[in-house]
Design a protein around this motif. Structure first.
Motif, PDB file in Angstrom:
ATOM      1  N   VAL A 299      28.185  44.648  35.856  1.00 23.20           N
ATOM      2  CA  VAL A 299      27.274  43.540  35.535  1.00 23.20           C
ATOM      3  C   VAL A 299      27.531  42.379  36.489  1.00 23.20           C
ATOM      4  O   VAL A 299      28.681  42.006  36.737  1.00 23.20           O
TER       5      VAL A 299
ATOM      6  N   HIS B 225      42.750  30.499  44.834  1.00 20.99           N
ATOM      7  CA  HIS B 225      41.808  30.649  43.720  1.00 20.99           C
ATOM      8  C   HIS B 225      40.403  30.926  44.239  1.00 20.99           C
ATOM      9  O   HIS B 225      39.980  30.344  45.244  1.00 20.99           O
TER      10      HIS B 225
ATOM     11  N   LEU C  86      40.025  42.783  37.520  1.00 20.32           N
ATOM     12  CA  LEU C  86      40.193  42.291  36.146  1.00 20.32           C
ATOM     13  C   LEU C  86      40.083  43.406  35.098  1.00 20.32           C
ATOM     14  O   LEU C  86      40.887  43.495  34.163  1.00 20.32           O
TER      15      LEU C  86
ATOM     16  N   PHE D 257      26.361  38.317  37.146  1.00 24.97           N
ATOM     17  CA  PHE D 257      25.714  37.209  36.432  1.00 24.97           C
ATOM     18  C   PHE D 257      25.177  36.157  37.406  1.00 24.97           C
ATOM     19  O   PHE D 257      25.637  36.063  38.548  1.00 24.97           O
TER      20      PHE D 257
ATOM     21  N   TYR E  26      42.910  45.592  33.519  1.00 25.04           N
ATOM     22  CA  TYR E  26      43.801  45.160  32.439  1.00 25.04           C
ATOM     23  C   TYR E  26      43.370  45.708  31.078  1.00 25.04           C
ATOM     24  O   TYR E  26      44.154  45.723  30.148  1.00 25.04           O
TER      25      TYR E  26
ATOM     26  N   ARG F 112      33.411  43.065  41.806  1.00 23.50           N
ATOM     27  CA  ARG F 112      33.979  43.272  40.462  1.00 23.50           C
ATOM     28  C   ARG F 112      33.125  44.270  39.675  1.00 23.50           C
ATOM     29  O   ARG F 112      33.658  45.126  38.961  1.00 23.50           O
TER      30      ARG F 112
ATOM     31  N   ASN G  24      30.336  33.883  36.927  1.00 23.37           N
ATOM     32  CA  ASN G  24      31.299  34.002  35.816  1.00 23.37           C
ATOM     33  C   ASN G  24      32.612  34.633  36.251  1.00 23.37           C
ATOM     34  O   ASN G  24      33.140  35.529  35.599  1.00 23.37           O
ATOM     35  N   LEU G  25      33.136  34.115  37.360  1.00 26.66           N
ATOM     36  CA  LEU G  25      34.454  34.575  37.811  1.00 26.66           C
ATOM     37  C   LEU G  25      35.520  33.765  37.088  1.00 26.66           C
ATOM     38  O   LEU G  25      35.250  32.675  36.578  1.00 26.66           O
ATOM     39  N   ILE G  26      36.733  34.291  37.056  1.00 22.78           N
ATOM     40  CA  ILE G  26      37.854  33.506  36.501  1.00 22.78           C
ATOM     41  C   ILE G  26      38.403  32.674  37.654  1.00 22.78           C
ATOM     42  O   ILE G  26      39.012  33.197  38.587  1.00 22.78           O
ATOM     43  N   GLU G  27      38.106  31.368  37.571  1.00 17.30           N
ATOM     44  CA  GLU G  27      38.352  30.492  38.712  1.00 17.30           C
ATOM     45  C   GLU G  27      39.810  30.418  39.123  1.00 17.30           C
ATOM     46  O   GLU G  27      40.131  30.196  40.289  1.00 17.30           O
ATOM     47  N   GLU G  28      40.711  30.601  38.169  1.00 17.28           N
ATOM     48  CA  GLU G  28      42.144  30.444  38.477  1.00 17.28           C
ATOM     49  C   GLU G  28      42.732  31.705  39.089  1.00 17.28           C
ATOM     50  O   GLU G  28      43.930  31.752  39.400  1.00 17.28           O
ATOM     51  N   MET G  29      41.917  32.741  39.240  1.00 11.32           N
ATOM     52  CA  MET G  29      42.432  33.985  39.831  1.00 11.32           C
ATOM     53  C   MET G  29      41.940  34.109  41.267  1.00 11.32           C
ATOM     54  O   MET G  29      40.941  33.493  41.665  1.00 11.32           O
TER      55      MET G  29
END
Lengths: 225, 397
Positions: free
Chosen positions: A88, A138, A107, A90, A110, A154, A94-99
Motif C-alpha cells: 500500500v 531519518h 518495517l 499513501f 518486525y 516499503r 506515512n513513513l515513520i519519520e524517526e527511522m
C-alpha cells in the motif's frame, strides 16, 4: 485478478434509507494492468480501495483474489492476506519519520515471518533500484520525491502481486509524479495488479484502465490499452 | 514479532514530554523508597548506637530523658542518683562494671560527657589516636569532633560557652576514640572526676588523691544523673532492672524505649508508605491519561502498521510496550533516586547525631517497585486496548 461481485457498503450509523457508499454489481482488475480509479470527492474511491485491500469489509458482496474471498475473511486473516499479497502506498507517504529509509522499507519484517536479513537485503536492493541513498539519517530529511519512493519500496518489500496506491502523486511535483507513473507502469508490466486512486492526469494518462466512480457507483470503465 | 523498533521510534517523538513523565514517576517512586529505607536505617542505626548501653539507671523521672541524655548525648535537666546508691550499684556482684555518666557541660560547642576510662574502652574498643585520659584535666574526643590533640579546652556550664559560665582551669585533649557509630562520636569525653570537680563537688576519691576511675570512696561520691551497667549475664540484667526500679531509682533497658519509639515510627511508616504508594498510583494514572492523548496523536501511524499487514495484536503490543517501558524506566530510576536521597539524608543525620544510619535496599523496596511496575503494566492495557479497538480506516483519514 481482483474481482468484485455484488459489492454494497454502507457506513455504520448512516440511516437505512441513505444510499450506500458503494454499490458495484461487478468489477474486475486484471493482473499486468495499471488501473486508476477516479471520480469527484465523496464518490467512494478511497472506500473502494479499502474494500479491495481488505482494510474494510463490505456490508455485502465478494472481493475475490484468485480463489480467496477477501470479504469473507476475518480481521486477522485479512491482515495476513494483505501482508502476503498487497503493498500500500499513501498520499502522505506515512513513513515513520524517526527511522532511516531502510528501517521504513523493512518495517513489515518486525511483524512478519520473514527473516530480518532476507528483508534487509531486499530493502537495500529496492532502495538502490529507486535511487534512494541508503543512509542512517531519518527519512524526514529526504526530499518528498525520495520519501514517496521509499514508501513505494516499503510496499514492494515482500514482492506482492498487488499494489494499492491512494493519491500517490498528490503531494509530488510534476517531475516526481512522472517518475512515479513510470514506476507504476513498469510494476504493472511485470505482471502485478496495480490499483491507484488518483485525479492526476499524468497517472490517468499512464493507466491501462480507468474506472470512474460517482456516488459509489461505477459510471464509466475505460480500457486504454 | 518485535515491537521495539516501532516503540523506540514512538519514544523518539515527544521526548521532552515523555522525559517529564518518567521524571514524575521517578520522583513518586523515589519518595516511597526514601521513606521506607530511611525509617529502617534510623531504626537500625539507633539500635546499634544503644548496643553498648545494656542497662541504664537514673533517678525517677522520664525514661525517655534518661536514655536520650545518656545514650544519645542529648543532655536534659535530670535528678541525680546519690553517691551511696552509685557505690551500691558499683559493688553489685552480678555486673561486669558500672560507669557513672555525668553531662550538662560543653566545650567549644561540643557536649562534655564524664565517665570512667573503663567505659571509654568498652564503648569505643580503644583509642585510635593519642592515648586515653589519665588525669581529671585530660579529655578524649569522639571520632567526629573537629578539635585537635594537644588543644586546651574550657568547660562551660550552660552549653553555650559563655565567658561568665566557664569553669576554672583547662582540659587538654590527649586522644581520640575509635569510631563508635553512636552519638558519643560527637562529644568530648572527660573523666567523671573532672565534671564533679569543676562543679565544686567531691571527686569520689580521698582529698588530694589525683587518681581517676574506680574504686571510689563511698563517702566522697557525689550524685550522678545516669549510671551505665554492664550486667554479667542476661538473667542478671533482668534481676538488676527489677532491683533498681524503686522509689529512688529507675532502671531501663534502652531497647525498651526504642521498641516504643519504633512502634510509633512503624505506625508513621505504614501511613507514609501507604501515602507514597497512593501518590505513585495517582501519578501513574495521571500519566496514563497523558499517554492516551499522546497515543491518539499516533493513530495514523498505528493505522499504517495495520494497512501494511500488522495484526491488531502487534499494534496492541507496541502500545502496551510503549506505556510499560515509561513506567519501568520511572520505577527503576525511582529506586535509584530513593536510595540516593536516603543515603544523603543518612549522611546528614550521621553528621548531626554521630549515629551511623545504614541505608540498605531490601526486598521490601524491591517489592514496592515490582508492585508499581505490575500495576503500571496492568494499567498500560487501557491505552493499548484503546489503540487496538480503533478502526484502521479512521486512522488513515
Amino acid at each position: 485478478m481482483l474481482h468484485l461481485e455484488a459489492i454494497e457498503h454502507r457506513f455504520e450509523g448512516r440511516s437505512a434509507g441513505a444510499p450506500p457508499a458503494l454499490d458495484i454489481p461487478s468489477l474486475s482488475m486484471k493482473a499486468g494492468r495499471l488501473t486508476v480509479i477516479r471520480g469527484p470527492s465523496g464518490s467512494g474511491k478511497t472506500t473502494l480501495l479499502y474494500v479491495l485491500s481488505g482494510l474494510v469489509r463490505p456490508t455485502s458482496g465478494q472481493v475475490r483474489w484468485d480463489s480467496v474471498d477477501i470479504a469473507g475473511l476475518g480481521e486477522g486473516a485479512r491482515d495476513r492476506w494483505r501482508r502476503r499479497n498487497a503493498g500500500v502506498v499513501f498520499q502522505n507517504f506515512n513513513l515513520i519519520e524517526e527511522m532511516s529509509p531502510l528501517g521504513n522499507v523493512t518495517l513489515a519484517a518486525y511483524f512478519s515471518a520473514f527473516t530480518d536479513s532476507h528483508v534487509r537485503a531486499r530493502g537495500r536492493s529496492l532502495l538502490e533500484q529507486f535511487g534512494v541513498p541508503d543512509e542512517a539519517r531519518h527519512v524526514s530529511s529526504y526530499s518528498r520525491g525520495e520519501q514517496q519512493r521509499v514508501a513505494l519500496a516499503r510496499a514492494l518489500v515482500f514482492d506482492p502481486p498487488i499494489l494499492f496506491a491512494d493519491e500517490p502523486t498528490a503531494s509530488l511535483d510534476e517531475a516526481n509524479s512522472a517518475e512515479l507513473c513510470q514506476s507504476f507502469k513498469r510494476l504493472a508490466s511485470e505482471g502485478r495488479t496495480v490499483v491507484a486512486v488518483s485525479h492526476d492526469p499524468l497517472l490517468i494518462e499512464a493507466a491501462d484502465a480507468v474506472v470512474r466512480l460517482d456516488h459509489g457507483r461505477v459510471v464509466e470503465r475505460e480500457l486504454v490499452a | 514479532m518485535n515491537p521495539f523498533p516501532v516503540v523506540l521510534s514512538l519514544l523518539n517523538r515527544n521526548r521532552v514530554t515523555l522525559i517529564f513523565f518518567v521524571v514524575l514517576i521517578t520522583f513518586a517512586v523515589g519518595l516511597g523508597i526514601a521513606i521506607t529505607t530511611q525509617e529502617r536505617a534510623v531504626r537500625q542505626g539507633s539500635a546499634r548506637a544503644a548496643d553498648k548501653f545494656d542497662l541504664v539507671i537514673g533517678s525517677p523521672g522520664s525514661p525517655f530523658d534518661l536514655v536520650l541524655a545518656s545514650v544519645y548525648a542529648r543532655p536534659a535537666a535530670m535528678g541525680l542518683v546519690d553517691g551511696e546508691m552509685l557505690a551500691r550499684i558499683m559493688a553489685e556482684d552480678s555486673i561486669d562494671f558500672a560507669a557513672p555518666i555525668a553531662f550538662g557541660d560543653s566545650a567549644s560547642g561540643y557536649p562534655i560527657m564524664g565517665t570512667t576510662p573503663q567505659f571509654v574502652e568498652h564503648l569505643s574498643g580503644g583509642i585510635e589516636e593519642g592515648r586515653l585520659f589519665t588525669s581529671a584535666y585530660e579529655a578524649v574526643l569522639g571520632a567526629n569532633v573537629r578539635l585537635d590533640l594537644g588543644q586546651h579546652l574550657h568547660a562551660a556550664h550552660d552549653g553555650f560557652d559563655s565567658e561568665e559560665m566557664l569553669h576554672e582551669g583547662t582540659i587538654e585533649v590527649v586522644g581520640r576514640m575509635a569510631r563508635t557509630h553512636s552519638a558519643w562520636d560527637n562529644v568530648v569525653v572527660v573523666p567523671v572526676e573532672q565534671v564533679w570537680g569543676s562543679h565544686g563537688l567531691p571527686t569520689g576519691h580521698a582529698p588530694g588523691d589525683e587518681r581517676i576511675g574506680p574504686p571510689f570512696v563511698t563517702d566522697q561520691l557525689p550524685g550522678v544523673p545516669a549510671i551505665v551497667v554492664k550486667p554479667a549475664t542476661v538473667p542478671a540484667a533482668y534481676g538488676l532492672r527489677n532491683a533498681y526500679r524503686t522509689d529512688a531509682t529507675q532502671a531501663i533497658f534502652p531497647a525498651e524505649i526504642l521498641v516504643q519509639l519504633y512502634a510509633l515510627l512503624g505506625d508513621a511508616r505504614a501511613i507514609m508508605s501507604f501515602l507514597a504508594l497512593a501518590t505513585q498510583v495517582l501519578v501513574v494514572a495521571a500519566i496514563l491519561s497523558g499517554v492516551m492523548i499522546i497515543l491518539q496523536l499516533y493513530r495514523t501511524r498505528f493505522a499504517v502498521l495495520r494497512a501494511l499487514g500488522a495484526t491488531a495484536g502487534y499494534v496492541f503490543l507496541v502500545a502496551w510496550s510503549y506505556v510499560a517501558l515509561l513506567i519501568l524506566a520511572g520505577a527503576v530510576l525511582g529506586l535509584g533516586l530513593g536510595a540516593g536521597v536516603s543515603w544523603a539524608v543518612s549522611g546528614y543525620l550521621e553528621a548531626q547525631s554521630g549515629i551511623a544510619i545504614p541505608v540498605t535496599i531490601s526486598w521490601q523496596e524491591v517489592q514496592l517497585v515490582l508492585m508499581l511496575i505490575g500495576a503500571g503494566a496492568a494499567l498500560a492495557v487501557l491505552p493499548a486496548v484503546a489503540i487496538y479497538r480503533q478502526p484502521v480506516v479512521e486512522g488513515l483519514r
